[in-house]
Write a protein that holds these residues in place. Structure first.
Motif, PDB file in Angstrom:
ATOM      1  N   GLY A  98       0.932  -0.761   0.028  1.00 54.49           N
ATOM      2  CA  GLY A  98       0.195  -0.038   0.479  1.00 54.49           C
ATOM      3  C   GLY A  98       0.790   1.705  -0.027  1.00 54.49           C
ATOM      4  O   GLY A  98       0.757   1.855  -0.563  1.00 54.49           O
ATOM      5  N   ALA A 102       1.179   3.745  -3.205  1.00 54.18           N
ATOM      6  CA  ALA A 102       0.946   5.429  -2.904  1.00 54.18           C
ATOM      7  C   ALA A 102       1.705   6.075  -3.830  1.00 54.18           C
ATOM      8  O   ALA A 102       1.933   7.137  -3.948  1.00 54.18           O
ATOM      9  N   SER A 105       1.251   6.922  -6.927  1.00 57.96           N
ATOM     10  CA  SER A 105       0.857   8.191  -7.378  1.00 57.96           C
ATOM     11  C   SER A 105       0.954   8.908  -6.910  1.00 57.96           C
ATOM     12  O   SER A 105       1.516   9.958  -7.796  1.00 57.96           O
ATOM     13  N   TYR A 140      -5.766  10.942  -6.048  1.00 57.96           N
ATOM     14  CA  TYR A 140      -7.473  10.032  -5.269  1.00 57.96           C
ATOM     15  C   TYR A 140      -7.146   8.546  -5.190  1.00 57.96           C
ATOM     16  O   TYR A 140      -7.031   8.405  -3.896  1.00 57.96           O
ATOM     17  N   ALA A 141      -5.949   8.763  -6.310  1.00 54.83           N
ATOM     18  CA  ALA A 141      -5.454   6.726  -5.970  1.00 54.83           C
ATOM     19  C   ALA A 141      -4.558   6.614  -4.947  1.00 54.83           C
ATOM     20  O   ALA A 141      -4.232   6.140  -4.466  1.00 54.83           O
ATOM     21  N   ASP A 143      -4.527   8.290  -2.338  1.00 55.41           N
ATOM     22  CA  ASP A 143      -5.282   8.583  -1.104  1.00 55.41           C
ATOM     23  C   ASP A 143      -5.836   7.028  -0.310  1.00 55.41           C
ATOM     24  O   ASP A 143      -6.272   6.555   0.740  1.00 55.41           O
ATOM     25  N   PHE A 144      -6.455   6.138  -1.791  1.00 53.52           N
ATOM     26  CA  PHE A 144      -7.187   4.936  -1.696  1.00 53.52           C
ATOM     27  C   PHE A 144      -5.277   3.877  -1.004  1.00 53.52           C
ATOM     28  O   PHE A 144      -5.862   3.028  -0.149  1.00 53.52           O
ATOM     29  N   ALA A 145      -5.037   3.612  -1.444  1.00 52.13           N
ATOM     30  CA  ALA A 145      -3.421   3.187  -1.689  1.00 52.13           C
ATOM     31  C   ALA A 145      -2.808   3.207   0.411  1.00 52.13           C
ATOM     32  O   ALA A 145      -2.337   2.790   1.149  1.00 52.13           O
ATOM     33  N   THR A 146      -3.081   4.737   0.167  1.00 48.85           N
ATOM     34  CA  THR A 146      -2.467   5.179   2.002  1.00 48.85           C
ATOM     35  C   THR A 146      -3.587   4.607   2.556  1.00 48.85           C
ATOM     36  O   THR A 146      -3.250   3.632   3.922  1.00 48.85           O
ATOM     37  N   ALA A 147      -4.775   4.387   2.706  1.00 47.38           N
ATOM     38  CA  ALA A 147      -5.482   3.350   3.408  1.00 47.38           C
ATOM     39  C   ALA A 147      -5.458   2.366   3.743  1.00 47.38           C
ATOM     40  O   ALA A 147      -5.039   1.851   5.069  1.00 47.38           O
ATOM     41  N   VAL A 148      -5.253   0.971   2.891  1.00 43.89           N
ATOM     42  CA  VAL A 148      -4.158   0.153   2.058  1.00 43.89           C
ATOM     43  C   VAL A 148      -4.212  -0.294   3.961  1.00 43.89           C
ATOM     44  O   VAL A 148      -3.669  -0.571   4.914  1.00 43.89           O
TER      45      VAL A 148
END
Length: 161
Positions: A98, A102, A105, A140-141, A143-148
Motif C-alpha cells: 500500500g 501510494a 501515485s 485520489y489513487a 489516498d486509497f493506497a494510503t488507506a490500505v
C-alpha cells in the motif's frame, strides 16, 4: 562507524524529510505558482502552465524528492512491522505494498504538472485543463493506497496490545 550503522541511525529522519519536502513543494505550487483549482477554465489552466513554468518545476521537484524519502522511510516501517507482526508477515507485506502504491501515485501526480510546464509551448487550453484533472486523479489513487497502508499498519499495532 559503518555505512549500514549510519543509515540505520538516520532512518527515522526519512519521515521528517518526507514531510518537509512535501510541504515545501505544496507551498511553492500553491504560493508562487498560484495553482488553479481543477474546475478552472481551460484558459486559466493554460496560463498557469505558460507563466509559472519555473515555480511548477521547483514545486514538483521538491514534492518528488519528498516522495523518494517516503519510499526510503517505507523500508524502515516494513522492517519494524515484520518484527512486530511475526508469523507469515502478511499484513506487513500488505502495508508495504500500500505504501509503495501510494508512493508511485505521489511520484506521478507532480510529474503530470511538470510535463505540462515543460511542454507548455505545445499545450492547448483544453489539454492544460486535462493535466490539472489527471493530477487530482493520481492524488485520489494515492489516498486509497494510503488507506490500505494505514489499515494494515493499524491491524498490526492492535495485535501487539
Amino acid at each position: 562507524m559503518s555505512l549500514a550503522r549510519w543509515e540505520e541511525r538516520l532512518a527515522p529522519f526519512d519521515g521528517i524529510a518526507t514531510v518537509a519536502f512535501w510541504v515545501a513543494g505544496v507551498l511553492v505550487l500553491q504560493g508562487p505558482a498560484n495553482q488553479p483549482d481543477t474546475d478552472a477554465s481551460p484558459t486559466r489552466a493554460l496560463l498557469f502552465f505558460k507563466t509559472e513554468e519555473n515555480a511548477i518545476l521547483v514545486g514538483t521537484f521538491l514534492y518528488m524528492i519528498g516522495t523518494l524519502f517516503f519510499l526510503w522511510f517505507l523500508g524502515l516501517v516494513r522492517t519494524r512491522l515484520v518484527e512486530a507482526e511475526g508469523g507469515s508477515h502478511r499484513l506487513s507485506s500488505i502495508a508495504f505494498a500500500g505504501g509503495v502504491a501510494a508512493a508511485i501515485s505521489l511520484l506521478v501526480m507532480p510529474a503530470v504538472h511538470a510535463t505540462g510546464a515543460i511542454n507548455n509551448d505545445n499545450l492547448s487550453a483544453d489539454a492544460a485543463q486535462v493535466y490539472l484533472g489527471i493530477n487530482v486523479a493520481f492524488f485520489y489513487a494515492a489516498d486509497f493506497a494510503t488507506a490500505v497502508f494505514l489499515l494494515a499498519l493499524g491491524l498490526i499495532s492492535l495485535r501487539g496490545q
